[in-house]
Design a protein around this motif. Structure first.
Motif, PDB file in Angstrom:
ATOM      1  N   GLN A   1      35.941  46.490  46.825  1.00  0.00           N
ATOM      2  CA  GLN A   1      34.689  45.741  46.686  1.00  0.00           C
ATOM      3  C   GLN A   1      34.921  44.415  45.970  1.00  0.00           C
ATOM      4  N   LEU A   2      35.725  44.455  44.905  1.00  0.00           N
ATOM      5  CA  LEU A   2      35.939  43.239  44.123  1.00  0.00           C
ATOM      6  C   LEU A   2      36.734  42.201  44.905  1.00  0.00           C
ATOM      7  N   ILE A   3      37.709  42.632  45.680  1.00  0.00           N
ATOM      8  CA  ILE A   3      38.464  41.690  46.516  1.00  0.00           C
ATOM      9  C   ILE A   3      37.514  40.934  47.431  1.00  0.00           C
ATOM     10  N   GLU A   4      36.580  41.658  48.043  1.00  0.00           N
ATOM     11  CA  GLU A   4      35.606  41.017  48.941  1.00  0.00           C
ATOM     12  C   GLU A   4      34.721  40.047  48.168  1.00  0.00           C
ATOM     13  N   ILE A   5      34.334  40.416  46.951  1.00  0.00           N
ATOM     14  CA  ILE A   5      33.494  39.533  46.132  1.00  0.00           C
ATOM     15  C   ILE A   5      34.239  38.255  45.781  1.00  0.00           C
ATOM     16  N   ILE A   6      35.482  38.386  45.316  1.00  0.00           N
ATOM     17  CA  ILE A   6      36.246  37.213  44.904  1.00  0.00           C
ATOM     18  C   ILE A   6      36.566  36.307  46.090  1.00  0.00           C
ATOM     19  N   GLU A   7      36.879  36.894  47.220  1.00  0.00           N
ATOM     20  CA  GLU A   7      37.171  36.085  48.404  1.00  0.00           C
ATOM     21  C   GLU A   7      35.946  35.270  48.839  1.00  0.00           C
ATOM     22  N   LYS A   8      34.763  35.794  48.565  1.00  0.00           N
ATOM     23  CA  LYS A   8      33.529  35.106  48.968  1.00  0.00           C
ATOM     24  C   LYS A   8      33.011  34.156  47.892  1.00  0.00           C
ATOM     25  N   HIS A   9      33.078  34.581  46.613  1.00  0.00           N
ATOM     26  CA  HIS A   9      32.423  33.829  45.533  1.00  0.00           C
ATOM     27  C   HIS A   9      33.392  33.196  44.546  1.00  0.00           C
ATOM     28  N   GLY A  10      34.689  33.510  44.632  1.00  0.00           N
ATOM     29  CA  GLY A  10      35.604  33.128  43.570  1.00  0.00           C
ATOM     30  C   GLY A  10      35.434  34.088  42.409  1.00  0.00           C
ATOM     31  N   TRP A  11      36.037  33.775  41.256  1.00  0.00           N
ATOM     32  CA  TRP A  11      35.902  34.653  40.097  1.00  0.00           C
ATOM     33  C   TRP A  11      34.442  34.654  39.635  1.00  0.00           C
TER      34      TRP A  11
END
Length: 297
Positions: free
Chosen positions: A178-188
């Motif tokens: 889930q976090l990988i998808e979040i970071i790929e979309k929003h950055g940190w």
């Protein structure tokens, strides 16, 4: 009480500053653990008079005084915690340390004031992302929060210990994807985007991941910490973990190892140990002696 976060090594919530002050804060928490709540409250009084305390220190002082039966001091410190940036309304309302305050009319006003502050603060947050990350935070800590009890009652060689770690590892994999998808979309996901606790979830998930993910996302955490979007103390822990994974000495003394003979935690090797406390203070961490003392308690 706002307890420590489980990040394999416990992440101590001690502020930077003079070692004597940090020691007072550590001793206050130790008295809380010993259930001497009045002594804990008095030590927090001493520490917070210096003006060095964080919102968490004020919150913890309130918990000690609530348990000691002094509602006036408890409410004073809770209001100061909110003024200094305490945001975690859910923890506030669920914390059993504060149950004695709920019937007091000041409790309703405190919660209302915090809600009003959060409405303003969260106006520019990505609320769906914040909610998703806060759920990830809860699942990351859920089974880790059981480890102390499992170790105490069953030991680290037991089937119960293994079962708890199997559950932790399975949940970690879900959270990491889930976090990988979040970071790929929003950055940190920094504090200004999702708030402090949700942002902390990103650190915890990566800190609990494998070497490859930590090394991939460490530069983003460095950038976020430089901008004030993530805490320097979180960065210190990840820097140390990455260095340890590479077989290098750590910089900030966050990583410990269990000595199988003494059953006590010992410091993993450190670079330039003479200046360790200075580097820790620069990253918002207390003295290494107090870290080790409390950890082994």
């Amino acid at each position: 009480m706002k307890k420590f976060l489980y990040s394999f090594c416990l992440f101590l919530l001690l502020g930077a500053g003079h070692s004597a002050l940090a020691q007072t804060s550590t001793e206050a928490f130790a008295q809380y653990q010993a259930k001497d709540y009045k002594a804990s409250g008095q030590l927090y009084d001493q520490f917070l008079k210096t003006g060095k305390g964080t919102s968490t220190d004020y919150y913890n002082a309130a918990c000690s005084w609530a348990l000691a039966g002094d509602k006036n001091k408890a409410f004073t410190y809770l209001n100061q915690a909110v003024a200094k940036g305490w945001e975690n309304k859910n923890h506030l309302q669920k914390d059993t340390d504060l149950t004695s305050l709920h019937a007091d009319k000041r409790w309703t006003k405190l919660v209302q004031d915090l809600e009003a502050k959060l409405i303003k603060l969260e106006a520019n947050y990505n609320k769906p992302l914040k909610a998703q990350l806060e759920k990830i935070y809860e699942t990351d800590q859920h089974y880790r929060g059981m480890l102390d009890s499992v170790q105490k009652h069953h030991g680290m060689e037991s089937a119960q210990w293994k079962d708890t770690w199997d559950k932790i590892e399975a949940q970690d994999k879900v959270n990491q994807q889930q976090l990988i998808e979040i970071i790929e979309k929003h950055g940190w996901p920094g504090k200004s985007l999702v708030g402090q606790q949700a942002s902390q979830a990103a650190f915890l998930v990566i800190q609990h991941s494998d070497r490859e993910l930590m090394e991939k996302y460490l530069p983003l955490l460095r950038e976020a910490a430089a901008k004030g979007e993530a805490s320097k103390s979180s960065l210190a822990l990840m820097e140390d973990r990455v260095r340890m994974n590479r077989g290098l000495p750590q910089l900030y003394g966050s990583q410990l190892q269990m000595n199988p003979e003494t059953k006590k935690y010992e410091l993993y090797k450190v670079e330039d140990e003479a200046n360790l406390d200075k580097r820790r203070a620069d990253m918002g961490l207390g003295p290494i002696s107090e870290y080790m003392k409390l950890f082994n308690k």
